[in-house]
Scaffold this active site. Structure first.
Site, PDB file in Angstrom:
ATOM      1  N   HIS A  17       0.843  -1.202   0.000  1.00 10.86           N
ATOM      2  CA  HIS A  17       0.000   0.000   0.000  1.00 10.86           C
ATOM      3  C   HIS A  17       0.880   1.255   0.000  1.00 10.86           C
ATOM      4  CE1 HIS A  17      -2.975  -2.733   2.346  1.00 10.86           C
ATOM      5  NE2 HIS A  17      -3.445  -2.614   1.132  1.00 10.86           N
ATOM      6  N   LYS A  41     -18.206  -5.914   6.604  1.00  7.85           N
ATOM      7  CA  LYS A  41     -16.912  -6.594   6.491  1.00  7.85           C
ATOM      8  C   LYS A  41     -16.352  -6.879   7.867  1.00  7.85           C
ATOM      9  CE  LYS A  41     -14.316  -5.723   2.256  1.00  7.85           C
ATOM     10  NZ  LYS A  41     -13.185  -5.002   1.676  1.00  7.85           N
ATOM     11  N   ARG A  90      -2.420  -6.724  -8.472  1.00 14.32           N
ATOM     12  CA  ARG A  90      -1.333  -7.690  -8.294  1.00 14.32           C
ATOM     13  C   ARG A  90      -1.440  -8.899  -9.206  1.00 14.32           C
ATOM     14  NH1 ARG A  90      -2.859  -7.886  -2.133  1.00 14.32           N
ATOM     15  NH2 ARG A  90      -4.781  -7.431  -3.236  1.00 14.32           N
ATOM     16  N   SER A 128      -2.770  -8.001   2.889  1.00 13.52           N
ATOM     17  CA  SER A 128      -3.050  -7.859   4.321  1.00 13.52           C
ATOM     18  C   SER A 128      -3.328  -9.227   4.934  1.00 13.52           C
ATOM     19  CB  SER A 128      -4.252  -6.933   4.530  1.00 13.52           C
ATOM     20  OG  SER A 128      -3.940  -5.635   4.076  1.00 13.52           O
TER      21      SER A 128
HETATM   22  P1  ADP Z   1      -9.798  -3.900  -0.328  1.00 11.33           P
HETATM   23  O1  ADP Z   1     -10.153  -4.582   0.937  1.00 11.33           O
HETATM   24  O2  ADP Z   1     -10.717  -2.791  -0.744  1.00 11.33           O
HETATM   25  O3  ADP Z   1      -9.379  -4.808  -1.475  1.00 11.33           O
HETATM   26  P2  ADP Z   1      -7.075  -3.506   0.430  1.00 11.33           P
HETATM   27  O4  ADP Z   1      -6.741  -2.865   1.709  1.00 11.33           O
HETATM   28  O5  ADP Z   1      -6.878  -4.968   0.323  1.00 11.33           O
HETATM   29  O6  ADP Z   1      -8.516  -3.080   0.016  1.00 11.33           O
HETATM   30  O7  ADP Z   1      -6.235  -2.800  -0.743  1.00 11.33           O
HETATM   31  C1  ADP Z   1      -6.510  -1.511  -1.214  1.00 11.33           C
HETATM   32  C2  ADP Z   1      -5.942  -1.401  -2.602  1.00 11.33           C
HETATM   33  O8  ADP Z   1      -4.540  -1.658  -2.549  1.00 11.33           O
HETATM   34  C3  ADP Z   1      -6.522  -2.391  -3.604  1.00 11.33           C
HETATM   35  O9  ADP Z   1      -6.604  -1.755  -4.858  1.00 11.33           O
HETATM   36  C4  ADP Z   1      -5.483  -3.493  -3.645  1.00 11.33           C
HETATM   37  O10 ADP Z   1      -5.468  -4.148  -4.896  1.00 11.33           O
HETATM   38  C5  ADP Z   1      -4.209  -2.680  -3.432  1.00 11.33           C
HETATM   39  N1  ADP Z   1      -3.133  -3.489  -2.862  1.00 11.33           N
HETATM   40  C6  ADP Z   1      -3.195  -4.337  -1.823  1.00 11.33           C
HETATM   41  N2  ADP Z   1      -1.999  -4.914  -1.582  1.00 11.33           N
HETATM   42  C7  ADP Z   1      -1.150  -4.418  -2.529  1.00 11.33           C
HETATM   43  C8  ADP Z   1       0.233  -4.640  -2.854  1.00 11.33           C
HETATM   44  N3  ADP Z   1       0.983  -5.520  -2.191  1.00 11.33           N
HETATM   45  N4  ADP Z   1       0.761  -3.952  -3.874  1.00 11.33           N
HETATM   46  C9  ADP Z   1       0.003  -3.080  -4.577  1.00 11.33           C
HETATM   47  N5  ADP Z   1      -1.306  -2.842  -4.351  1.00 11.33           N
HETATM   48  C10 ADP Z   1      -1.869  -3.494  -3.331  1.00 11.33           C
END
Ligand code: ADP
Length: 161
Positions: A17, A41, A90, A128
């Protein structure tokens, strides 16, 4: 002024992130990080903790503003006069979700676009949920989350999961 919104759960924030945030903040004048509050959620971290972690992770990036909200991402973007939503991509699973979300958002408001960024190589496999799994199996997450938050994130996951 070019303004973007980067929405997500950030449960917890990861270096993936943060990498996206750093890259985007060098292109846009202001980047709002929208920590989503969604009562449907199940999160490991509370709404307040997710906002606080993101504030700590981005404290050295001056044009980033972190807020939490339960509003629709598009409504939030309009309220901030943002023209772009940022998402990361990803793999194919992300692709399917992101293109659906993109088309849906465009059908509601075609003045707000979505920019997709690929992760840097180190973060390609980072999520995450992988961070939570790693802590549960006694692993070390220091390469995967911001330095200031390693202990905090590890302790909360151990206590709650
Ligand atoms: P959500 O629960 O809405 O999917 P996340 O917290 O998982 O949100 O992620 C927010 C955004 O960050 C999403 O667009 C996700 O694809 C992106 N993201 C998550 N992990 C990574 C990573 N390792 N590298 C790049 N983008 C990421």
């Amino acid at each position: 002024m070019k303004i973007a919104v980067y929405p997500g759960s950030f449960d917890p924030v990861s270096n993936g992130h943060l990498d996206i945030i750093k890259r985007v903040s060098s292109i846009f004048d202001t980047v709002y990080i929208l920590v989503s509050f969604n009562p449907n959620k199940k999160y490991c971290f509370t709404d307040e903790e997710r906002v606080e972690m993101m504030k700590i992770a981005t404290k050295e990036i001056p044009n980033v503003i972190v807020e939490g909200s339960s509003s629709l991402v598009l409504d939030y973007a309009r309220s901030k006069k943002a023209s772009v939503i940022i998402r990361g991509l990803r793999n194919f699973i992300d692709y399917q979700n992101e293109i659906t979300l993109f088309q849906f958002n465009r059908s509601i408001d075609n003045k707000i676009d979505t920019f997709i960024l690929f992760p840097s190589a180190d973060n390609l496999f980072l999520s995450s949920s992988a961070i939570k799994e790693l802590v549960l199996f006694g692993g070390d997450i220091s390469n995967y989350v911001p330095h200031d938050l390693v202990e905090y994130i590890t302790n909360i996951i151990k206590r709650r999961l």
